[in-house]
Design an enzyme around this catalytic site. Structure first.
Site, PDB file in Angstrom:
ATOM      1  N   LYS A  79      -0.837  -0.017  -1.450  1.00 28.27           N
ATOM      2  CA  LYS A  79      -0.453  -0.281  -0.312  1.00 28.27           C
ATOM      3  C   LYS A  79       1.167   0.296   0.286  1.00 28.27           C
ATOM      4  O   LYS A  79       1.658   0.457  -0.755  1.00 28.27           O
ATOM      5  CB  LYS A  79       0.605  -1.771  -1.261  1.00 28.27           C
ATOM      6  CG  LYS A  79       0.865  -3.029   0.504  1.00 28.27           C
ATOM      7  CD  LYS A  79       1.146  -4.317  -1.098  1.00 28.27           C
ATOM      8  CE  LYS A  79       1.233  -5.342  -0.192  1.00 28.27           C
ATOM      9  NZ  LYS A  79       1.756  -6.701  -0.401  1.00 28.27           N
ATOM     10  N   SER A 154      -0.466 -10.781   1.762  1.00 26.66           N
ATOM     11  CA  SER A 154       0.085  -9.954   2.412  1.00 26.66           C
ATOM     12  C   SER A 154      -0.608  -8.538   2.064  1.00 26.66           C
ATOM     13  O   SER A 154      -0.963  -7.345   2.614  1.00 26.66           O
ATOM     14  CB  SER A 154       1.455  -9.654   2.145  1.00 26.66           C
ATOM     15  OG  SER A 154       2.130  -8.780   1.095  1.00 26.66           O
ATOM     16  N   SER A 178       0.424 -12.648  -2.791  1.00 30.30           N
ATOM     17  CA  SER A 178      -0.105 -11.659  -1.663  1.00 30.30           C
ATOM     18  C   SER A 178      -1.551 -10.458  -2.925  1.00 30.30           C
ATOM     19  O   SER A 178      -2.117 -10.018  -1.594  1.00 30.30           O
ATOM     20  CB  SER A 178       0.936 -10.611  -1.431  1.00 30.30           C
ATOM     21  OG  SER A 178       1.437 -11.494  -0.351  1.00 30.30           O
TER      22      SER A 178
HETATM   23  N1  GLN Z   1       2.858 -15.404   1.527  1.00 33.21           N
HETATM   24  C1  GLN Z   1       3.762 -15.201   0.893  1.00 33.21           C
HETATM   25  C2  GLN Z   1       4.980 -15.304   1.937  1.00 33.21           C
HETATM   26  O1  GLN Z   1       4.488 -15.081   2.534  1.00 33.21           O
HETATM   27  C3  GLN Z   1       4.009 -14.079  -0.102  1.00 33.21           C
HETATM   28  C4  GLN Z   1       3.782 -13.209   0.501  1.00 33.21           C
HETATM   29  C5  GLN Z   1       3.455 -11.843  -0.708  1.00 33.21           C
HETATM   30  O2  GLN Z   1       3.327 -12.226  -1.731  1.00 33.21           O
HETATM   31  N2  GLN Z   1       4.365 -10.531  -0.744  1.00 33.21           N
HETATM   32  O3  GLN Z   1       6.000 -14.815   1.241  1.00 33.21           O
END
Ligand code: GLN
Length: 495
Positions: A79, A154, A178
């Site tokens: 990532k 994400s 995410s």
């Molecule tokens: N959807 C969550 C957020 O926007 C989780 C994102 C994540 O785990 N990086 O914060």
């Protein structure tokens, strides 16, 4: 030989037995990525030349028997919020669009020690803030199972890349779901370890008290092998934990007899898509047939998790993102008058709308007038959520439920209503607030052919329990990873 359909462990074995060379594997996956990328956009950077060079040196280390592990020579993706020395590391943000770190993240170093060939950096929501991979400066990633739908986020790029056979496995990061949510949307296995298990050194911080790096893979065996490779105690990360057990593959055992699994009633109520609910009950039925004891129970306080998470994550994000000011690294605005104007224009132009929303919310809840009312209250709520899980784990070995309320939404729908999008994190974020391990395992498809995942949640340091249950499910039902229908005709690629 069709290499792309193999799992990472299967490919690793063939490389070890000299049936396949590392270069052949790298070339096969690069060709697949080149064909898929115009449609899917999993990668921010595909490092073709670098991957071929790594292949050569890794092959030598395999030939001299310096590398003997299961992942040696297997191409992987990382990532784009994990630093790799000299390689573009953008967090899918304009503000880091020219950033080449001078060091490599510890988790990536651990992978390299295990003989991984890193073929590229995957797309993500900007600074990991989002649930769809649509907030990326580099455009959205598409779901390989249906190009009109999002891959989740994400870590959507990592999960889509694995699903579309553009790498054999990938690393993601999980602050509030995410890894688990996009794994569920893309039909792959993803694991978020107990906080402190994988070093955060070199992971560009979003919410430091919640962030964890973890594996995304085609099956549970790969997932366990990757976790074994990346988990380590690291003095460079003050929150890194020295664990007693790092032998995660020893939990690949088909046996859940007597295992007590609780299903939170509040997870299965309104708001959950009936098709997802059906799939979860069926999966629970499979584990029951294998000898697990399944019970419903009340995991109270779940409804407070979303507000507490968005207050804490945004507070930490607003502080972590202060460093991006156009001075030290990254993008700087072209024209400005004086230092303050440079800061302002750089940040206004460099960050996208979702990141700005979080910075504003975070600065607000940390401001002196509101600190007690919001931030402190959220921290207290976090402590209560941990207590609720502690109570649950007095009765259960594992918790089972959905990873997300629905299957993957259509592109363009979620960002229209950010608050509604935040509610989609309901099943995943409390796990981060409590620092627990969680895993998403594919369990079927909905009527539209979109994958559904179940989430398994364990007590702190109980990754092996998760792996055992997930592996038993896989033993009983057969491999769950399926090549997405859209890319099927191309999947017979010869090495
Ligand atoms: N959807 C969550 C957020 O926007 C989780 C994102 C994540 O785990 N990086 O914060």
């Amino acid at each position: 030989m069709d290499l792309l359909h193999l799992t990472a462990a299967e490919l690793g074995r063939k490389i070890k037995n000299r049936e396949v060379s590392v270069a052949e594997a790298v070339k096969a996956v690069l060709a697949q990525a080149k064909e898929m990328e115009p449609e899917i956009n999993s990668y921010v950077t595909l490092d073709e030349a670098g991957a071929l060079m790594q292949a050569e040196s890794v092959q030598k280390r395999i030939d001299s028997e310096e590398l003997t592990g299961p992942l040696a020579g297997v191409p992987a993706a990382v990532k784009d919020n994990m630093c790799i020395e000299g390689q573009l590391t953008t967090c899918s943000s304009k503000i880091l669009s020219n950033f080449r770190p001078t060091f490599t993240a510890e988790a990536v170093k651990n992978l390299q020690k295990a003989g991984a060939v890193i073929v590229g950096k995957t797309n993500m929501d900007e600074f990991a803030m989002g649930s769809t991979t649509e907030t990326s400066y580099y455009g959205p990633t598409k779901n390989p199972h249906n190009l009109m739908h999002v891959p989740g986020g994400s870590s959507g790029g990592s999960c889509a890349a694995v699903a579309a056979q553009e790498c054999w496995y990938a690393l993601g990061s999980d602050t509030g779901g995410s890894i688990r949510q996009p794994s569920s949307f893309c039909g792959v296995v993803g694991l978020k370890p107990t906080y402190g298990t994988v070093s955060r050194y070199g992971l560009i911080a979003y919410g430091s008290s919640l962030d964890q790096i973890g594996p995304v893979a085609k099956d549970v065996t790969d997932c366990a092998a990757i976790l074994e490779a990346i988990a380590s105690h690291d003095e460079k990360d003050s929150t890194s934990v020295q664990r007693k057990d790092y032998d995660f593959t020893s939990a690949l055992v088909c046996d859940v007899k007597g295992m007590k699994i609780g299903i939170p009633r509040d997870y299965m109520r309104e708001g959950l898509d009936p098709e997802v609910a059906d799939a979860i009950w069926k999966a629970a039925g499979v584990l029951k047939e294998q000898g697990a004891v399944i019970e419903e129970f009340d995991l109270s306080l779940v409804k407070y998790a979303i507000p507490a998470y968005y207050v804490i994550a945004s507070a930490e994000a607003s502080s972590n993102l202060e460093r991006f000011d156009g001075v030290k690294y990254g993008y700087r605005t072209a024209d400005y008058e004086g230092l303050h104007n440079m800061y302002k224009k750089t940040r206004s132009e460099g960050f996208g709308a979702e990141v700005k929303r979080r910075i504003m919310l975070g600065s607000f809840v940390l401001s002196s007038g509101y600190y007690d009312a919001y931030y402190l209250k959220a921290l207290r709520t976090k402590a209560l959520i941990k207590q609720a899980f502690d109570r649950a784990f007095e009765s259960y070995d594992l918790i089972l439920g959905p990873a997300a309320p629905t299957t993957a939404p259509e592109l363009g729908k979620s960002l229209q209503d950010p608050l509604k999008m935040y509610l989609g994190d309901i099943y995943t974020i409390s796990v981060n607030l409590a620092g627990l391990p969680g895993m998403s395992v594919p369990i079927g498809k909905d009527r539209k052919g979109l994958p559904v995942g179940m989430q398994l949640i364990g007590n702190s340091f109980q990754e092996k329990m998760l792996i055992r249950a997930a592996y038993t499910y896989e033993c009983a039902t057969g491999k769950q990873y399926e090549v997405p229908a859209d890319i099927h005709p191309k999947s017979g690629r010869e090495a």
